[in-house]
Design an enzyme around this catalytic site. Structure first.
Site, short mmCIF file in Angstrom:
data_model
loop_
_atom_site.label_atom_id
_atom_site.label_comp_id
_atom_site.label_asym_id
_atom_site.label_seq_id
_atom_site.Cartn_x
_atom_site.Cartn_y
_atom_site.Cartn_z
N TYR A 152 -10.41 11.61 43.73
CA TYR A 152 -11.65 10.99 43.30
C TYR A 152 -11.44 10.13 41.95
O TYR A 152 -11.86 9.00 42.01
CB TYR A 152 -13.01 11.91 43.21
CG TYR A 152 -14.42 11.18 42.88
CD1 TYR A 152 -14.89 10.45 43.98
CD2 TYR A 152 -14.93 11.49 41.71
CE1 TYR A 152 -16.22 10.02 43.65
CE2 TYR A 152 -16.10 11.06 41.41
CZ TYR A 152 -16.73 10.11 42.48
OH TYR A 152 -18.07 9.67 42.28
N GLY A 214 -21.09 29.20 33.07
CA GLY A 214 -22.35 28.22 33.00
C GLY A 214 -22.73 27.57 31.57
O GLY A 214 -23.81 27.03 31.40
N PRO A 279 -14.95 19.50 34.34
CA PRO A 279 -15.15 19.06 32.88
C PRO A 279 -16.11 20.14 32.45
O PRO A 279 -17.03 20.69 32.71
CB PRO A 279 -15.72 17.88 33.10
CG PRO A 279 -15.39 17.34 34.46
CD PRO A 279 -15.33 18.62 35.32
N ARG A 282 -19.94 16.82 29.25
CA ARG A 282 -20.11 15.47 29.76
C ARG A 282 -21.51 14.84 29.19
O ARG A 282 -22.56 15.38 29.62
CB ARG A 282 -19.85 15.44 31.26
CG ARG A 282 -20.08 13.82 31.77
CD ARG A 282 -20.01 14.03 33.27
NE ARG A 282 -18.67 14.29 33.91
CZ ARG A 282 -18.65 14.64 35.20
NH1 ARG A 282 -19.79 15.01 35.77
NH2 ARG A 282 -17.40 15.01 35.67
P1 NAD Z 1 -23.36 9.71 48.76
O1 NAD Z 1 -22.30 10.63 49.78
O2 NAD Z 1 -24.70 10.10 49.12
O3 NAD Z 1 -23.28 8.30 49.33
C1 NAD Z 1 -21.94 7.59 49.56
C2 NAD Z 1 -22.20 6.83 50.80
O4 NAD Z 1 -20.79 6.28 50.92
C3 NAD Z 1 -22.57 7.58 52.17
O5 NAD Z 1 -23.62 6.99 52.85
C4 NAD Z 1 -21.36 7.36 52.95
O6 NAD Z 1 -21.58 7.68 54.50
C5 NAD Z 1 -20.95 6.17 52.57
N1 NAD Z 1 -19.52 6.05 52.80
C6 NAD Z 1 -18.56 6.76 52.31
N2 NAD Z 1 -17.26 6.46 52.60
C7 NAD Z 1 -17.47 5.31 53.44
C8 NAD Z 1 -16.72 4.04 54.04
N3 NAD Z 1 -15.29 4.31 54.21
N4 NAD Z 1 -16.98 2.97 54.49
C9 NAD Z 1 -18.55 3.17 54.61
N5 NAD Z 1 -19.36 3.88 53.90
C10 NAD Z 1 -18.95 5.01 53.44
O7 NAD Z 1 -23.14 9.72 47.31
P2 NAD Z 1 -23.99 8.87 46.21
O8 NAD Z 1 -24.32 10.17 45.23
O9 NAD Z 1 -25.31 8.10 46.75
O10 NAD Z 1 -22.82 8.14 45.54
C11 NAD Z 1 -22.77 6.70 45.72
C12 NAD Z 1 -21.83 5.95 44.90
O11 NAD Z 1 -22.01 6.34 43.63
C13 NAD Z 1 -20.45 6.67 45.06
O12 NAD Z 1 -19.65 5.50 44.96
C14 NAD Z 1 -20.19 7.74 43.96
O13 NAD Z 1 -18.71 7.66 43.58
C15 NAD Z 1 -21.07 6.82 42.94
N6 NAD Z 1 -21.50 7.86 41.61
C16 NAD Z 1 -22.46 8.80 42.07
C17 NAD Z 1 -22.66 9.63 41.32
C18 NAD Z 1 -23.83 10.64 41.29
O14 NAD Z 1 -24.34 11.46 40.50
N7 NAD Z 1 -24.76 10.69 42.35
C19 NAD Z 1 -22.08 9.85 39.85
C20 NAD Z 1 -20.96 8.96 39.73
C21 NAD Z 1 -20.49 7.94 40.48
N1 UDP Z 2 -22.21 23.86 39.47
C1 UDP Z 2 -22.57 25.16 39.29
N2 UDP Z 2 -23.48 25.63 40.48
C2 UDP Z 2 -23.14 25.13 41.78
C3 UDP Z 2 -22.69 23.74 41.82
C4 UDP Z 2 -21.97 23.39 40.51
O1 UDP Z 2 -22.68 25.88 38.39
O2 UDP Z 2 -23.88 25.42 42.77
C5 UDP Z 2 -21.56 23.35 38.24
C6 UDP Z 2 -20.27 22.65 38.48
O3 UDP Z 2 -19.16 23.59 38.23
C7 UDP Z 2 -20.24 21.58 37.43
C8 UDP Z 2 -21.79 21.28 37.09
O4 UDP Z 2 -22.43 22.26 38.09
O5 UDP Z 2 -19.87 22.29 36.11
C9 UDP Z 2 -22.00 19.85 37.99
O6 UDP Z 2 -21.42 19.92 39.01
P1 UDP Z 2 -21.80 18.90 40.26
O7 UDP Z 2 -21.07 19.19 41.50
O8 UDP Z 2 -23.12 18.71 40.27
O9 UDP Z 2 -21.20 17.52 39.60
P2 UDP Z 2 -19.91 17.27 38.87
O10 UDP Z 2 -20.51 16.83 37.46
O11 UDP Z 2 -18.81 18.47 38.72
O12 UDP Z 2 -19.32 16.07 39.64
#
Ligand code: NAD
Ligand code: UDP
Length: 318
Positions: A152, A214, A279, A282
């Protein structure tokens, strides 16, 4: 100078996912035509079902790791397609690398062909297990490229590099938002991320699974604040990455206790092994976002955002 398309159409890859569906809703609210491109790997039809009654909304069911074809003019492309929860990308390591490389390449190619703005969803994971705290955009990160999270983290780092390559070589107008942990309604109850896990467990009266001791921290941004940040970023005069997140930092034990308090659950905490390369700390430095995005900063505190998210989880469980 890049000529802008006249038609107000935005393409949102990953539009059926958690954040993507909120972006679709926001741009429909702004009067745009919205084309959602999604293969439903981790997204759901339920997230976008209400939008089909709007004639400006359409869905293309497609894997963006394969070439994308869209007819007509496009103003901006928001590339949000990618598994985002650690259990999701650990389950789909190759698809994750493909969507962050081939998918980003195809999306940039579309942006170039359409003379559209490319808005890329990057992540705080580009900083890995950071040695600089809070994280600033100028920090290059501490990522293990061959660990389980590398699929990722490195895909997103490659996405950023390719996005800037298209800007430098083809003058595509690009924006990169580095998203820090974002939560809210439309997350899947069992997507494995900490907030849905804790809420789902608390509502079922189960123990909350805290990984490690935690003491590791995260900074949680409510989805509406993030979407506002991306809306402003898409129009900002900048090309480099911009952190988007809430700078209030919590450890996982405090988060678990807050979820128990807000749900009124009687759950206890149960400690499970810490995932590899998790990590330790953050937190975003959002000074750049504030400066570039007209004073943008998150408005919704964790307590308020969790309450709304808990209501949503109660609603979908009913
Ligand atoms: P999510 O899993 O809910 O949404 C991802 C979407 O992408 C889904 O609808 C999935 O079906 C679609 N998808 C995946 N692979 C695909 C492909 N090859 N073609 C078409 N569609 C595809 O996740 P999210 O939390 O909504 O994240 C959305 C974006 O934001 C991602 O790029 C993720 O890396 C980024 N992001 C999210 C977070 C967060 O905290 N939610 C943090 C950092 C980055
Ligand atoms: N985590 C946890 N319990 C859970 C799921 C996640 O303690 O049931 C912790 C995980 O180890 C991380 C933080 O919560 O330290 C955030 O995890 P998440 O998967 O939400 O996102 P990340 O920031 O790691 O991508």
């Amino acid at each position: 100078m890049v000529r802008k398309a006249q038609t107000r159409t935005v393409v949102i890859t990953g539009g059926a996912g958690f954040i993507g569906s909120h972006l679709c809703e926001r741009f429909l609210g702004e009067g745009r035509r919205v084309i959602c491109v999604d293969n439903f790997l981790t997204g759901s039809m339920a997230n976008i079902k209400p939008f089909f009654k709007n004639p400006r909304f359409s869905l293309i069911r497609h894997d963006v790791s394969k070439p994308i074809r869209i007819t007509g003019a496009v103003e901006a492309i928001f590339h949000f397609a990618s598994p985002a929860s650690p259990p999701d990308y650990l389950k789909h390591p190759i698809k994750t690398m493909k969507v962050g490389s081939l998918g980003t390449h195809n999306t940039l190619g579309l942006a170039w062909a359409k003379r559209a703005t490319m808005v890329m969803a990057s992540t705080s994971e580009v900083y890995g297990d950071p040695e600089v705290h809070p994280q600033v955009e100028t920090y290059w990160g501490n990522v293990n490229p061959i660990g389980p999270r590398g699929v990722y983290d490195e895909a997103k780092r490659f996405s950023e590099a390719l996005t800037l390559a298209y800007h430098r070589e083809h003058h595509v107008d690009v924006k990169i938002g580095r998203i820090f942990n974002t939560y809210g309604p439309r997350m899947r109850a069992r997507d494995g991320r900490v907030i849905p896990n804790f809420i789902d467990q608390a509502l079922k009266g189960q123990p909350l699974t805290v990984y490690g001791k935690g003491t590791q921290t995260r900074s949680f941004c409510y989805v509406d604040d993030l979407v506002e940040g991306f809306f402003r970023l898409s129009r900002a005069k900048t090309t480099g990455p911009v952190n988007l997140g809430n700078p209030n930092e919590y450890d996982m034990v405090d988060l678990a206790k807050l979820v128990i308090e807000l749900t009124g659950a009687k759950s206890k905490l149960v400690y499970k092994p810490l995932p590899v390369d998790d990590p330790k700390r953050r937190c975003p430095n959002i000074a750049l976002a504030k400066r570039l995005l007209n004073g943008w900063c998150p408005r919704v505190g964790l307590r308020q955002g969790l309450q709304t998210t808990i209501e949503y989880f109660r609603f979908i469980a009913a």
